[in-house]
Design a protein around this motif. Sequence first.
Motif, PDB file in Angstrom:
ATOM      1  N   VAL A 185      42.158  56.419  69.671  1.00 54.26           N
ATOM      2  CA  VAL A 185      40.927  55.848  70.215  1.00 54.26           C
ATOM      3  C   VAL A 185      39.774  56.177  69.266  1.00 54.26           C
ATOM      4  CG1 VAL A 185      39.347  55.762  72.168  1.00 54.26           C
ATOM      5  CG2 VAL A 185      41.781  56.184  72.554  1.00 54.26           C
ATOM      6  N   ARG A 186      39.071  55.134  68.845  1.00 52.04           N
ATOM      7  CA  ARG A 186      37.889  55.316  68.003  1.00 52.04           C
ATOM      8  C   ARG A 186      36.698  54.682  68.713  1.00 52.04           C
ATOM      9  NH1 ARG A 186      35.665  52.353  63.452  1.00 52.04           N
ATOM     10  NH2 ARG A 186      37.481  50.958  63.488  1.00 52.04           N
ATOM     11  N   VAL A 187      35.614  55.450  68.840  1.00 45.11           N
ATOM     12  CA  VAL A 187      34.388  54.945  69.472  1.00 45.11           C
ATOM     13  C   VAL A 187      33.284  54.975  68.428  1.00 45.11           C
ATOM     14  CG1 VAL A 187      32.725  55.224  71.331  1.00 45.11           C
ATOM     15  CG2 VAL A 187      35.137  55.805  71.716  1.00 45.11           C
ATOM     16  N   SER A 188      32.775  53.796  68.087  1.00 40.23           N
ATOM     17  CA  SER A 188      31.732  53.661  67.071  1.00 40.23           C
ATOM     18  C   SER A 188      30.411  53.323  67.748  1.00 40.23           C
ATOM     19  CB  SER A 188      32.114  52.558  66.078  1.00 40.23           C
ATOM     20  OG  SER A 188      31.097  52.370  65.116  1.00 40.23           O
ATOM     21  N   THR A 189      29.385  54.144  67.471  1.00 35.09           N
ATOM     22  CA  THR A 189      28.064  53.954  68.061  1.00 35.09           C
ATOM     23  C   THR A 189      27.024  53.914  66.946  1.00 35.09           C
ATOM     24  OG1 THR A 189      28.791  55.251  69.969  1.00 35.09           O
ATOM     25  CG2 THR A 189      26.429  54.821  69.765  1.00 35.09           C
ATOM     26  N   PRO A 190      26.248  52.823  66.836  1.00 35.44           N
ATOM     27  CA  PRO A 190      25.243  52.740  65.769  1.00 35.44           C
ATOM     28  C   PRO A 190      24.304  53.935  65.770  1.00 35.44           C
ATOM     29  CG  PRO A 190      25.469  50.621  66.886  1.00 35.44           C
ATOM     30  CD  PRO A 190      26.272  51.609  67.673  1.00 35.44           C
ATOM     31  N   GLY A 191      24.174  54.588  64.600  1.00 35.94           N
ATOM     32  CA  GLY A 191      23.283  55.720  64.474  1.00 35.94           C
ATOM     33  C   GLY A 191      23.894  57.059  64.815  1.00 35.94           C
TER      34      GLY A 191
END
Length: 347
Positions: free
Chosen positions: A235-241
């Motif tokens: 599981v990869r969670v990408s959040t801007p900033g």
Amino acid sequence: MKKILTISAAVTAALISGSTLAAPKISAQSIIVNPVQSDLAVQVSVDRDNSGSQIANYQIGDNVRISATVNQDAYVYLFDIDAAGKITQILPNRFQSGANFLKANTTKVFPAAGDSYTFTIDGPVGLNKVLAVASKTELNLNNISQFQNNDSFATGKVEGQQQLAQALSIVVNPLPQNTWVSDTALYSVSGGQNTSTGSLFVGSSVPGSIVFLNGRQVGGANVTYTGLQPGSYNVRVSTPGYNEFNGTVSIRAGAVVNLNVDPVGNAVTPVQPVRPPSTANIQLRSSVAGALVFVDGRQVGSIQNGGLNLNLSRGSHEIVLIAPGYRTFVNVYNVNQGGTITINPTR
């Protein structure tokens, strides 16, 4: 979940008023949290997990009973958030046992013995939440839910757990600290005895997070992903900033895995010869005079003379507009440069 007629599954919210101006937090599970420890306590649970600390398992067609307990006299508010984000206010309601003032050290069960209704699971499949908020003073939830005609339960004006948590944080923000608290109970809903797949709920405390399973983008956070074959998933969670989250979960047939991510730190970005300004001027326009404007959970002003000028850092921002008689407006905007945002909420 539904009443014998039709009602969505129940979530409990209990709020307790306090004595200072501590800004409420929204956790990775999209739960409103008092950042200051209080001597007031509320506990909510479902009948298959009286501790409220586990994820109880139910199947479509099962009945559910919800219990709420407070250690001091308080007003208790109960909400249901199903796997699709539908919100139903369970307490207060218009049934005989629907009063929401609880005495200290008492437990109230919903539905109570003798009530003419039941809560029956009717889907959707996935992770459901019961949110409890308790308050020593009565709360005004007119911008969150309302009773329609002769309905026994109030219908939510907001959709999704993130928006409910944001709307509740605005309601309790003016209250003194130490006088309100919240609690949640989780339960998973499966389709039947022969369920061969599992589900994964991915929560994030930051709007705009994107979820990847085994390298494939599947959608946003605060969503239950169903129909997953049993096994191990990256599981990869990408959040801007923010720094990316990477982890592994094990999916089991007929069960819901609850994964909550609280993004921290700033993402590493390459150094550019010329950097654009770190902020941008946004002209917020609205026809609703006096509407209160909140950015990322904090009040920044109100609509005057048709608008409000904002100086925002570049990146993702949640903007909330609240005005009496109008539905609460909530949306996330990705600010890259200056411009105009027009918001005209509906009644």
